[in-house]
Design a protein around this motif. Structure first.
Motif, short mmCIF file in Angstrom:
data_model
loop_
_atom_site.label_atom_id
_atom_site.label_comp_id
_atom_site.label_asym_id
_atom_site.label_seq_id
_atom_site.Cartn_x
_atom_site.Cartn_y
_atom_site.Cartn_z
N VAL A 94 31.94 11.43 15.17
CA VAL A 94 32.60 10.50 16.09
C VAL A 94 31.77 10.34 17.36
CG1 VAL A 94 34.63 10.20 17.56
CG2 VAL A 94 34.91 10.87 15.19
N GLY A 95 31.19 11.42 17.83
CA GLY A 95 30.34 11.35 19.02
C GLY A 95 29.10 10.49 18.79
N LEU A 96 28.60 10.47 17.55
CA LEU A 96 27.43 9.65 17.25
C LEU A 96 27.78 8.17 17.30
CD1 LEU A 96 24.44 9.85 16.48
CD2 LEU A 96 25.12 9.81 14.08
N VAL A 97 29.00 7.82 16.89
CA VAL A 97 29.45 6.43 17.01
C VAL A 97 29.44 6.02 18.48
CG1 VAL A 97 31.35 4.82 16.64
CG2 VAL A 97 30.83 6.54 14.90
N VAL A 98 29.95 6.90 19.35
CA VAL A 98 29.94 6.64 20.78
C VAL A 98 28.52 6.49 21.29
CG1 VAL A 98 30.55 7.56 23.06
CG2 VAL A 98 32.14 7.83 21.14
N ALA A 99 27.62 7.37 20.82
CA ALA A 99 26.23 7.31 21.26
C ALA A 99 25.59 5.97 20.92
CB ALA A 99 25.43 8.45 20.62
N LEU A 113 30.13 15.88 22.23
CA LEU A 113 31.16 14.87 22.45
C LEU A 113 32.17 14.86 21.30
CD1 LEU A 113 32.25 12.69 24.27
CD2 LEU A 113 30.62 11.09 23.27
N SER A 114 31.71 15.05 20.07
CA SER A 114 32.63 15.13 18.93
C SER A 114 33.62 16.27 19.11
CB SER A 114 31.84 15.32 17.62
OG SER A 114 31.10 14.18 17.28
N VAL A 115 33.12 17.41 19.57
CA VAL A 115 34.01 18.56 19.81
C VAL A 115 35.04 18.23 20.87
CG1 VAL A 115 34.10 20.93 20.67
CG2 VAL A 115 32.28 20.26 19.11
N ARG A 116 34.59 17.61 21.96
CA ARG A 116 35.50 17.30 23.07
C ARG A 116 36.58 16.30 22.63
NH1 ARG A 116 33.29 21.20 24.36
NH2 ARG A 116 31.87 21.53 26.12
N ILE A 117 36.18 15.29 21.87
CA ILE A 117 37.15 14.30 21.41
C ILE A 117 38.11 14.93 20.41
CG2 ILE A 117 37.45 12.12 20.18
CD1 ILE A 117 34.79 11.18 21.37
N ALA A 118 37.60 15.78 19.52
CA ALA A 118 38.47 16.47 18.56
C ALA A 118 39.51 17.32 19.28
CB ALA A 118 37.63 17.33 17.62
N ARG A 161 27.15 12.65 30.52
CA ARG A 161 28.31 12.45 31.39
C ARG A 161 29.58 12.29 30.54
NH1 ARG A 161 31.75 8.75 33.16
NH2 ARG A 161 30.82 7.06 31.92
N LEU A 162 29.47 11.52 29.47
CA LEU A 162 30.63 11.33 28.60
C LEU A 162 31.05 12.64 27.94
CD1 LEU A 162 29.78 7.94 26.84
CD2 LEU A 162 31.37 8.34 28.72
N ALA A 163 30.08 13.50 27.62
CA ALA A 163 30.41 14.80 27.05
C ALA A 163 31.14 15.68 28.06
CB ALA A 163 29.14 15.50 26.55
N ARG A 164 30.80 15.51 29.35
CA ARG A 164 31.49 16.26 30.40
C ARG A 164 32.85 15.65 30.71
NH1 ARG A 164 26.36 15.82 32.79
NH2 ARG A 164 27.17 14.23 34.24
N GLU A 165 33.01 14.35 30.44
CA GLU A 165 34.25 13.63 30.71
C GLU A 165 34.74 12.99 29.41
OE1 GLU A 165 33.47 10.86 33.85
OE2 GLU A 165 32.33 12.33 35.02
#
Length: 327
Positions: A214-219, A249-254, A68-72
């Motif tokens: 960065v996405g792994l930190v969120v995970a 998620l890293s791609v989306r945040i970047a 969900r976070l990857a989608r949002e």
């Protein structure tokens, strides 16, 4: 050794397990490690996971929320601090091959912490000995000239990501975020070293290495919040999905942080058969950096075939440069 290295000292050293040697693991030693195997070992080491296994339903709930976070991505990005506002301005100045040290010095003066970082970097022994510099650099323009354009780029990129590991959260996040950052620094350095020979941009490779996890930190923040204290999510299938979703998620945040398209594309293409040279440099940087972390914490000896098989001379040289005592 960088500041994260100092943070890591002592916490791991007292309870280092015996190295996994080729004799102890003959099946693993015969083949080069796959990224799936490396990720599984890296994850379980990061989490200091015990033997208790979370039920499949609990693992799926975490994966669903991560998806969900990857989608949002705005919601996912909210779980890590945004990079300081001054950094993009400084990076634009550093993209100019004819940059002015005076202009950069004036921009840096807006952030006292950045000023301190530049002085600290310029006064490191490696720079002093390499350039026969005076014992102490205390002039900002002199420090900028000593570090050079590439040195300043890398310094600012590292500083930009440091707030990510300063989060106050649960115990798992507090343990894992500095370790993930340490590995990200190593990944960035390895990708930067290997990029030119792979026809990739060295600085973009460095940025991609810092941003990729960065996405792994969120995970791990999510796992921290959702896992039961008496059982830890650590099945092979779960770990593989965590790394896959964390990459998205890293791609989306970047993208939200307006990183160059070449950087976000490289992160997204890692592991794909048709990956461009930038992504290939990043993939190799990720492999070397995770193995280096496992070696430096006693999980494997540095010359174990599981670590070295499949690596060429340039990769082995880069791997050696990632050792803690080399930094």
């Amino acid at each position: 050794m960088g500041w994260i290295g100092k943070l890591l000292n002592g916490g791991d050293a007292k309870n280092k397990p015996a190295p996994i040697t080729a004799a102890a693991a003959p099946e693993m030693a015969r083949q080069p490690a796959t990224i799936t195997e490396i990720d599984a070992m890296y994850y379980r080491w990061l989490a200091a996971a015990g033997s208790a296994q979370a039920p499949a339903e609990a693992e799926q709930q975490i994966l669903d929320e991560l998806a969900r976070l990857a989608r949002e991505p705005i919601a996912g990005a909210a779980l890590v601090p945004r990079i300081p506002a001054i950094i993009p301005q400084l990076m634009r100045t550093l993209q100019d091959e004819n940059m002015s040290a005076a202009k950069l010095s004036a921009q840096l003066a807006q952030d006292v912490l950045l000023v301190a970082e530049v002085y600290r970097e310029a006064n490191r022994p490696c720079y002093q000995s390499r350039y026969n510099a005076s014992p102490s650099i205390n002039n900002m323009e002199g420090a900028i000239m000593l570090l050079g354009q590439n040195g300043m780029r890398m310094l600012l990129a590292r500083v930009a990501f440091r707030p990510i590991v300063s989060m106050q959260s649960g115990g798992l996040t507090i343990r894992t975020a500095p370790l993930i950052w340490r590995q990200s620094e190593k990944c960035a350095l390895a990708a930067n070293l290997l990029a030119p020979a792979m026809q990739a941009n060295a600085f973009d490779a460095y940025l991609a290495g810092l941003m990729a996890n960065v996405g792994l930190v969120v995970a791990f923040r999510l796992i921290d919040q959702m896992h039961a204290p008496d059982a830890f999510p650590q099945s092979d299938a779960f770990i593989a999905q965590v790394f896959a979703q964390a990459r998205i998620l890293s791609v989306r945040i970047a993208e939200l942080w307006e990183f160059p398209a070449s950087v976000t594309r490289a992160i997204g293409q890692v592991g794909q058969a048709d990956a461009d040279p930038q992504a290939q440099a990043l993939a190799l940087g990720e492999r070397l950096s995770k193995l280096r972390m496992l070696v430096d914490t006693g999980r494997f000896p540095a010359d174990d075939p599981f670590v070295t098989t499949g690596l060429g001379k340039s990769e082995l040289l880069a791997f050696d440069k990632l050792a803690d005592d080399e930094e």
